[in-house]
Design a protein around this motif. Structure first.
Motif, PDB file in Angstrom:
ATOM      1  N   ASP A 242       0.825  -0.921  -0.011  1.00 19.95           N
ATOM      2  CA  ASP A 242       0.141  -0.066  -0.267  1.00 19.95           C
ATOM      3  C   ASP A 242       1.324   1.788  -0.107  1.00 19.95           C
ATOM      4  O   ASP A 242       0.273   2.831  -0.239  1.00 19.95           O
ATOM      5  CB  ASP A 242      -0.986  -0.235   1.176  1.00 19.95           C
ATOM      6  CG  ASP A 242      -1.693  -1.376   1.428  1.00 19.95           C
ATOM      7  OD1 ASP A 242      -1.905  -1.536   0.016  1.00 19.95           O
ATOM      8  OD2 ASP A 242      -2.082  -1.888   2.442  1.00 19.95           O
ATOM      9  N   GLY A 243       1.900   1.200   0.767  1.00 19.68           N
ATOM     10  CA  GLY A 243       2.674   2.482   0.967  1.00 19.68           C
ATOM     11  C   GLY A 243       2.358   3.485   2.446  1.00 19.68           C
ATOM     12  O   GLY A 243       2.969   4.299   2.117  1.00 19.68           O
ATOM     13  N   PHE A 244       1.585   2.252   2.968  1.00 29.18           N
ATOM     14  CA  PHE A 244       1.739   3.234   3.925  1.00 29.18           C
ATOM     15  C   PHE A 244       1.121   1.926   4.914  1.00 29.18           C
ATOM     16  O   PHE A 244       1.091   0.762   4.331  1.00 29.18           O
ATOM     17  CB  PHE A 244       0.731   4.640   4.295  1.00 29.18           C
ATOM     18  CG  PHE A 244      -0.903   4.104   3.210  1.00 29.18           C
ATOM     19  CD1 PHE A 244      -1.905   3.382   3.849  1.00 29.18           C
ATOM     20  CD2 PHE A 244      -1.034   4.191   2.198  1.00 29.18           C
ATOM     21  CE1 PHE A 244      -2.820   2.916   4.400  1.00 29.18           C
ATOM     22  CE2 PHE A 244      -2.329   3.481   1.872  1.00 29.18           C
ATOM     23  CZ  PHE A 244      -2.649   2.888   2.241  1.00 29.18           C
ATOM     24  N   LEU A 245       1.019   2.336   6.680  1.00 25.09           N
ATOM     25  CA  LEU A 245       0.630   1.432   7.533  1.00 25.09           C
ATOM     26  C   LEU A 245       0.605   1.776   9.272  1.00 25.09           C
ATOM     27  O   LEU A 245       1.107   2.391   9.621  1.00 25.09           O
ATOM     28  CB  LEU A 245       1.585  -0.014   7.418  1.00 25.09           C
ATOM     29  CG  LEU A 245       1.465  -1.064   8.409  1.00 25.09           C
ATOM     30  CD1 LEU A 245       0.550  -1.678   8.471  1.00 25.09           C
ATOM     31  CD2 LEU A 245       2.615  -1.865   8.736  1.00 25.09           C
ATOM     32  N   ALA A 246      -0.354   1.203   9.795  1.00 27.81           N
ATOM     33  CA  ALA A 246      -1.307   1.938  10.440  1.00 27.81           C
ATOM     34  C   ALA A 246      -0.905   0.785  11.714  1.00 27.81           C
ATOM     35  O   ALA A 246      -1.358   0.351  12.035  1.00 27.81           O
ATOM     36  CB  ALA A 246      -2.561   2.174  10.589  1.00 27.81           C
ATOM     37  N   LEU A 247      -0.177   1.831  12.713  1.00 31.79           N
ATOM     38  CA  LEU A 247       0.172   0.877  14.289  1.00 31.79           C
ATOM     39  C   LEU A 247      -0.562   1.341  15.308  1.00 31.79           C
ATOM     40  O   LEU A 247      -0.202   2.840  15.778  1.00 31.79           O
ATOM     41  CB  LEU A 247       1.858   0.531  13.763  1.00 31.79           C
ATOM     42  CG  LEU A 247       2.158   0.125  13.147  1.00 31.79           C
ATOM     43  CD1 LEU A 247       3.388   0.294  13.362  1.00 31.79           C
ATOM     44  CD2 LEU A 247       2.220  -1.495  12.931  1.00 31.79           C
ATOM     45  N   GLU A 248      -1.502   0.997  15.449  1.00 36.35           N
ATOM     46  CA  GLU A 248      -2.693   1.572  16.624  1.00 36.35           C
ATOM     47  C   GLU A 248      -1.902   1.362  17.942  1.00 36.35           C
ATOM     48  O   GLU A 248      -0.535   0.501  18.095  1.00 36.35           O
ATOM     49  CB  GLU A 248      -3.421   0.997  16.719  1.00 36.35           C
ATOM     50  CG  GLU A 248      -5.014   1.518  15.606  1.00 36.35           C
ATOM     51  CD  GLU A 248      -5.312   2.368  15.783  1.00 36.35           C
ATOM     52  OE1 GLU A 248      -5.735   3.192  16.429  1.00 36.35           O
ATOM     53  OE2 GLU A 248      -6.379   3.023  15.106  1.00 36.35           O
ATOM     54  N   GLN A 249      -2.003   2.427  18.863  1.00 33.39           N
ATOM     55  CA  GLN A 249      -1.904   2.504  20.057  1.00 33.39           C
ATOM     56  C   GLN A 249       0.414   1.686  20.083  1.00 33.39           C
ATOM     57  O   GLN A 249       0.419   1.223  21.105  1.00 33.39           O
ATOM     58  CB  GLN A 249      -1.839   1.805  21.154  1.00 33.39           C
ATOM     59  CG  GLN A 249      -3.201   1.555  21.132  1.00 33.39           C
ATOM     60  CD  GLN A 249      -3.820   0.491  21.568  1.00 33.39           C
ATOM     61  OE1 GLN A 249      -3.730  -0.498  21.894  1.00 33.39           O
ATOM     62  NE2 GLN A 249      -5.117   1.566  22.679  1.00 33.39           N
ATOM     63  N   PHE A 250       0.793   2.195  19.061  1.00 34.06           N
ATOM     64  CA  PHE A 250       2.659   2.236  18.940  1.00 34.06           C
ATOM     65  C   PHE A 250       2.917   2.583  20.593  1.00 34.06           C
ATOM     66  O   PHE A 250       4.017   2.441  20.658  1.00 34.06           O
ATOM     67  CB  PHE A 250       3.425   2.688  17.992  1.00 34.06           C
ATOM     68  CG  PHE A 250       4.442   2.616  17.847  1.00 34.06           C
ATOM     69  CD1 PHE A 250       4.614   1.297  16.925  1.00 34.06           C
ATOM     70  CD2 PHE A 250       5.788   3.312  17.740  1.00 34.06           C
ATOM     71  CE1 PHE A 250       6.020   0.688  16.900  1.00 34.06           C
ATOM     72  CE2 PHE A 250       6.964   2.698  17.872  1.00 34.06           C
ATOM     73  CZ  PHE A 250       7.011   1.906  17.128  1.00 34.06           C
TER      74      PHE A 250
END
Length: 292
Positions: free
Chosen positions: A15-23
């Motif tokens: 995708d070219g991006f990545l969300a990492l919650e609660q990092f």
């Protein structure tokens, strides 16, 4: 590099991006917000630094470009203001903590709180998982997105437009939500997969003697709005942003701010940093290694 990549890193490459919650923890987010309050409280705005920040291309050229203040901010902690918050005499029309658009570009080097976050063991570990061998930190920014003042959307762009490397693909943004980022208060939007076809535009230092300090080469195509997907993320979440993925944020139409700390990393191994970039390492601040 070594072990198998965690499954979500496949998603990043796709995708070219990545969300990492609660990092990051709520406490870490609050420590950054408290520190920025202290920095703003002590802020002095020299008369020649009354630069207003804009994302429209011409204004960007005219205002930022003619401003040495911007060009020499790579190794300093400097203040950029929302439009219209200063009167002609350079006094604040509103409380100064609401007037700042962003603070850049060396918080990671000169402020103990932001330095610690940037080089935190979690970030270093993520860099290793991503296979970064010689990552260096090139710049950092604190972005406020104050309600009703951030009337300017951040138009679709690629970070590599501003931070050019040979070869491409060596720039990575770390974008940390210090408050929930929602569709109402201006979360990021991405075109998935748009990081695979190079860059459309470059911001370069202008030839000496021209009226602006920077100019744009090439132009941003008209992107189809329907290709963008929103990426809301909770406080403490980290979004990884490939240097060539197309992204934007809309204006903040809510009652709440959307504070963010963001920094960019370059894989320095076998990479050259463009001499034409506005941002250049200095003898005082060569780009520091991400790994400590």
């Amino acid at each position: 590099s070594g072990g198998k990549q965690p499954p979500h890193l496949f998603q990043f490459h796709r995708d070219g991006f990545l969300a990492l919650e609660q990092f990051f923890t709520a406490e870490e987010c609050d420590s950054m917000r408290n520190q920025i309050q202290r920095i703003v409280a002590e802020m002095e705005v020299p008369p020649h630094c009354r630069t207003e920040f804009s994302t429209k291309e011409e204004e960007q050229l005219q205002v930022q470009g003619s401003s040495d203040y911007f060009l020499t901010s790579g190794d300093k902690i400097r203040f950029f203001f929302e439009k219209g918050v200063l009167d002609e005499r350079g006094n604040f029309r509103i409380p100064k903590e609401k007037s700042v658009s962003k603070i850049g570009h060396a918080l990671h080097a000169y402020d103990p709180v932001f330095k610690q976050i940037t080089h935190s063991s979690k970030v270093q570990e993520l860099g290793r998982k991503l296979g970064l061998e010689r990552p260096v930190v090139v710049q950092s920014m604190y972005i406020f997105k104050t309600p009703r003042l951030s009337l300017v959307a951040v138009t679709p762009h690629q970070d590599a437009t501003f931070l050019h490397t040979e070869p491409l693909g060596r720039i990575l943004g770390f974008w940390i939500a210090l408050e929930d980022a929602t569709q109402e208060n201006g979360c990021l939007w991405f075109i998935p997969g748009s990081h695979t076809s190079g860059i459309n535009r470059r911001m370069v230092r202008a030839a000496s003697g021209s009226s602006t300090c920077v100019e744009f080469v090439g132009s941003e195509p008209a992107y189809d709005d329907s290709q963008f997907i929103p990426l809301p993320i909770s406080k403490g979440g980290l979004i990884l942003i490939h240097g060539e993925v197309v992204h934007k944020s809309e204006l903040n139409s809510s009652e709440s701010s959307r504070h963010v700390f963001t920094f960019h990393v370059m894989e320095a191994k076998d990479t050259s940093w463009s001499k034409e970039n506005w941002l250049q390492p200095t003898p005082e601040l060569p780009f520091p290694s991400l790994y400590t």
